[in-house]
Design a protein around this motif. Structure first.
Motif, PDB file in Angstrom:
ATOM      1  N   GLN A   3       2.203  -7.199  -0.498  1.00 51.53           N
ATOM      2  CA  GLN A   3       2.649  -6.202   0.478  1.00 51.53           C
ATOM      3  C   GLN A   3       1.434  -5.524   1.110  1.00 51.53           C
ATOM      4  N   LEU A   4       1.436  -5.408   2.427  1.00 51.02           N
ATOM      5  CA  LEU A   4       0.368  -4.705   3.122  1.00 51.02           C
ATOM      6  C   LEU A   4       0.452  -3.225   2.809  1.00 51.02           C
ATOM      7  N   ARG A   5      -0.704  -2.579   2.794  1.00 54.23           N
ATOM      8  CA  ARG A   5      -0.764  -1.154   2.466  1.00 54.23           C
ATOM      9  C   ARG A   5      -1.600  -0.432   3.504  1.00 54.23           C
ATOM     10  N   THR A   6      -1.045   0.636   4.073  1.00 52.51           N
ATOM     11  CA  THR A   6      -1.777   1.430   5.056  1.00 52.51           C
ATOM     12  C   THR A   6      -1.778   2.901   4.650  1.00 52.51           C
ATOM     13  N   VAL A   7      -2.849   3.571   5.032  1.00 53.06           N
ATOM     14  CA  VAL A   7      -2.976   5.006   4.791  1.00 53.06           C
ATOM     15  C   VAL A   7      -3.171   5.670   6.149  1.00 53.06           C
ATOM     16  N   GLN A   8      -2.340   6.655   6.432  1.00 55.32           N
ATOM     17  CA  GLN A   8      -2.437   7.448   7.652  1.00 55.32           C
ATOM     18  C   GLN A   8      -3.010   8.803   7.252  1.00 55.32           C
ATOM     19  N   SER A  23       6.293   8.351  13.480  1.00 53.98           N
ATOM     20  CA  SER A  23       6.811   7.152  14.133  1.00 53.98           C
ATOM     21  C   SER A  23       6.170   5.888  13.565  1.00 53.98           C
ATOM     22  N   LEU A  24       4.850   5.918  13.394  1.00 55.14           N
ATOM     23  CA  LEU A  24       4.148   4.773  12.797  1.00 55.14           C
ATOM     24  C   LEU A  24       4.666   4.497  11.390  1.00 55.14           C
ATOM     25  N   ALA A  25       4.793   5.553  10.602  1.00 50.19           N
ATOM     26  CA  ALA A  25       5.246   5.381   9.217  1.00 50.19           C
ATOM     27  C   ALA A  25       6.629   4.754   9.171  1.00 50.19           C
ATOM     28  N   ALA A  26       7.550   5.258   9.979  1.00 46.83           N
ATOM     29  CA  ALA A  26       8.915   4.721   9.983  1.00 46.83           C
ATOM     30  C   ALA A  26       8.919   3.251  10.382  1.00 46.83           C
ATOM     31  N   VAL A  33       5.824  -2.572   5.086  1.00 45.68           N
ATOM     32  CA  VAL A  33       4.466  -2.117   4.783  1.00 45.68           C
ATOM     33  C   VAL A  33       4.554  -0.873   3.912  1.00 45.68           C
ATOM     34  N   GLN A  34       3.708  -0.795   2.910  1.00 47.33           N
ATOM     35  CA  GLN A  34       3.625   0.397   2.063  1.00 47.33           C
ATOM     36  C   GLN A  34       2.757   1.416   2.798  1.00 47.33           C
ATOM     37  N   VAL A  35       3.291   2.602   3.059  1.00 46.59           N
ATOM     38  CA  VAL A  35       2.595   3.621   3.841  1.00 46.59           C
ATOM     39  C   VAL A  35       2.366   4.864   2.999  1.00 46.59           C
ATOM     40  N   THR A  36       1.136   5.363   3.031  1.00 55.52           N
ATOM     41  CA  THR A  36       0.805   6.646   2.431  1.00 55.52           C
ATOM     42  C   THR A  36       0.292   7.546   3.543  1.00 55.52           C
ATOM     43  N   VAL A  37       0.826   8.749   3.635  1.00 57.78           N
ATOM     44  CA  VAL A  37       0.358   9.738   4.598  1.00 57.78           C
ATOM     45  C   VAL A  37      -0.397  10.813   3.827  1.00 57.78           C
ATOM     46  N   CYS A  38      -1.637  11.059   4.241  1.00 60.62           N
ATOM     47  CA  CYS A  38      -2.461  12.098   3.627  1.00 60.62           C
ATOM     48  C   CYS A  38      -2.657  13.214   4.648  1.00 60.62           C
ATOM     49  N   ALA A  39      -2.288  14.426   4.283  1.00 59.34           N
ATOM     50  CA  ALA A  39      -2.379  15.560   5.201  1.00 59.34           C
ATOM     51  C   ALA A  39      -2.248  16.854   4.399  1.00 59.34           C
ATOM     52  N   PRO A  40      -2.576  17.977   5.023  1.00 60.12           N
ATOM     53  CA  PRO A  40      -2.337  19.260   4.355  1.00 60.12           C
ATOM     54  C   PRO A  40      -0.843  19.429   4.049  1.00 60.12           C
ATOM     55  N   PRO A  41      -0.510  20.094   2.956  1.00 63.12           N
ATOM     56  CA  PRO A  41       0.899  20.251   2.557  1.00 63.12           C
ATOM     57  C   PRO A  41       1.794  20.836   3.642  1.00 63.12           C
ATOM     58  N   ALA A  42       1.299  21.774   4.428  1.00 63.65           N
ATOM     59  CA  ALA A  42       2.117  22.401   5.466  1.00 63.65           C
ATOM     60  C   ALA A  42       2.565  21.390   6.516  1.00 63.65           C
ATOM     61  N   VAL A  43       1.762  20.367   6.754  1.00 69.28           N
ATOM     62  CA  VAL A  43       2.115  19.355   7.751  1.00 69.28           C
ATOM     63  C   VAL A  43       3.327  18.557   7.276  1.00 69.28           C
ATOM     64  N   HIS A  47       7.076  18.087   8.946  1.00 74.74           N
ATOM     65  CA  HIS A  47       7.428  16.776   9.505  1.00 74.74           C
ATOM     66  C   HIS A  47       8.081  15.816   8.515  1.00 74.74           C
ATOM     67  N   ASP A  48       8.108  16.137   7.243  1.00 76.11           N
ATOM     68  CA  ASP A  48       8.817  15.366   6.214  1.00 76.11           C
ATOM     69  C   ASP A  48       8.568  13.860   6.301  1.00 76.11           C
ATOM     70  N   PHE A  49       7.338  13.470   6.061  1.00 75.68           N
ATOM     71  CA  PHE A  49       6.966  12.054   6.143  1.00 75.68           C
ATOM     72  C   PHE A  49       7.676  11.199   5.094  1.00 75.68           C
ATOM     73  N   THR A  50       8.054  11.786   3.972  1.00 77.85           N
ATOM     74  CA  THR A  50       8.746  11.006   2.949  1.00 77.85           C
ATOM     75  C   THR A  50      10.124  10.559   3.429  1.00 77.85           C
ATOM     76  N   ALA A  51      10.696  11.269   4.398  1.00 80.11           N
ATOM     77  CA  ALA A  51      11.997  10.856   4.948  1.00 80.11           C
ATOM     78  C   ALA A  51      11.890   9.515   5.668  1.00 80.11           C
ATOM     79  N   THR A  52      10.680   9.119   6.056  1.00 79.58           N
ATOM     80  CA  THR A  52      10.478   7.818   6.716  1.00 79.58           C
ATOM     81  C   THR A  52      10.353   6.689   5.699  1.00 79.58           C
ATOM     82  N   GLY A  53      10.228   7.058   4.423  1.00 79.10           N
ATOM     83  CA  GLY A  53       9.995   6.063   3.383  1.00 79.10           C
ATOM     84  C   GLY A  53       8.546   5.984   2.962  1.00 79.10           C
ATOM     85  N   ALA A  54       7.707   6.807   3.594  1.00 80.19           N
ATOM     86  CA  ALA A  54       6.288   6.835   3.245  1.00 80.19           C
ATOM     87  C   ALA A  54       6.070   7.704   2.003  1.00 80.19           C
ATOM     88  N   ARG A  55       4.978   7.444   1.345  1.00 77.80           N
ATOM     89  CA  ARG A  55       4.530   8.300   0.243  1.00 77.80           C
ATOM     90  C   ARG A  55       3.666   9.386   0.875  1.00 77.80           C
TER      91      ARG A  55
END
Length: 92
Positions: A3-8, A23-26, A33-43, A47-55
Motif C-alpha cells: 500500500q502506498l503511504r503519503t504524509v500531508q 480533499s487530497l486525503a479523501a 492510499v494510506q494517508v497521515t496528516v500532520c498539523a497543529p491540533p487546532a487545525v 477540519h476533521d481530517f480523520t473523517a476522510t479516513g486519514a490518520r
C-alpha cells in the motif's frame, strides 16, 4: 504491491490549504492510499481530517526538537511527503 503511504504536512493550516489537504486525503484514501496528516491540533479540530479516513498526527507549529522528531518519525517510510506552506517545509 504494498500500500502506498503519503504524509500531508500543514504548518499553520490556512482555510485554503486545510481544505486542499482534506480533499487530497479523501481522494487518496478512496484510492487505497494510506494517508497521515500532520498539523497543529487546532487545525484538525476545525477540519476533521480523520473523517476522510486519514490518520491525524498532532504536530505543534514550532520547530523545537520534539516537534521535528515527531514529524520526521511520521514521514519515515512514506512514499510521498507533501508539505503545505513555508512553515511546514521548515519542519521537514
Amino acid at each position: 504491491m504494498s500500500q502506498l503511504r503519503t504524509v500531508q504536512v500543514l504548518g499553520g493550516g490556512s482555510a485554503g490549504s486545510s481544505a486542499h489537504v482534506g480533499s487530497l486525503a479523501a481522494g487518496l484514501v478512496a484510492r487505497g492510499v494510506q494517508v497521515t496528516v500532520c498539523a497543529p491540533p487546532a487545525v484538525d479540530r476545525a477540519h476533521d481530517f480523520t473523517a476522510t479516513g486519514a490518520r491525524f498526527l498532532p504536530v505543534p507549529r514550532r520547530s523545537d526538537p520534539a516537534a521535528v522528531a515527531a514529524l520526521r518519525a511520521a514521514c519515515t517510510g512514506a512514499d510521498v511527503v507533501h508539505a503545505h506552506g513555508l512553515h511546514a517545509l521548515s519542519l521537514i
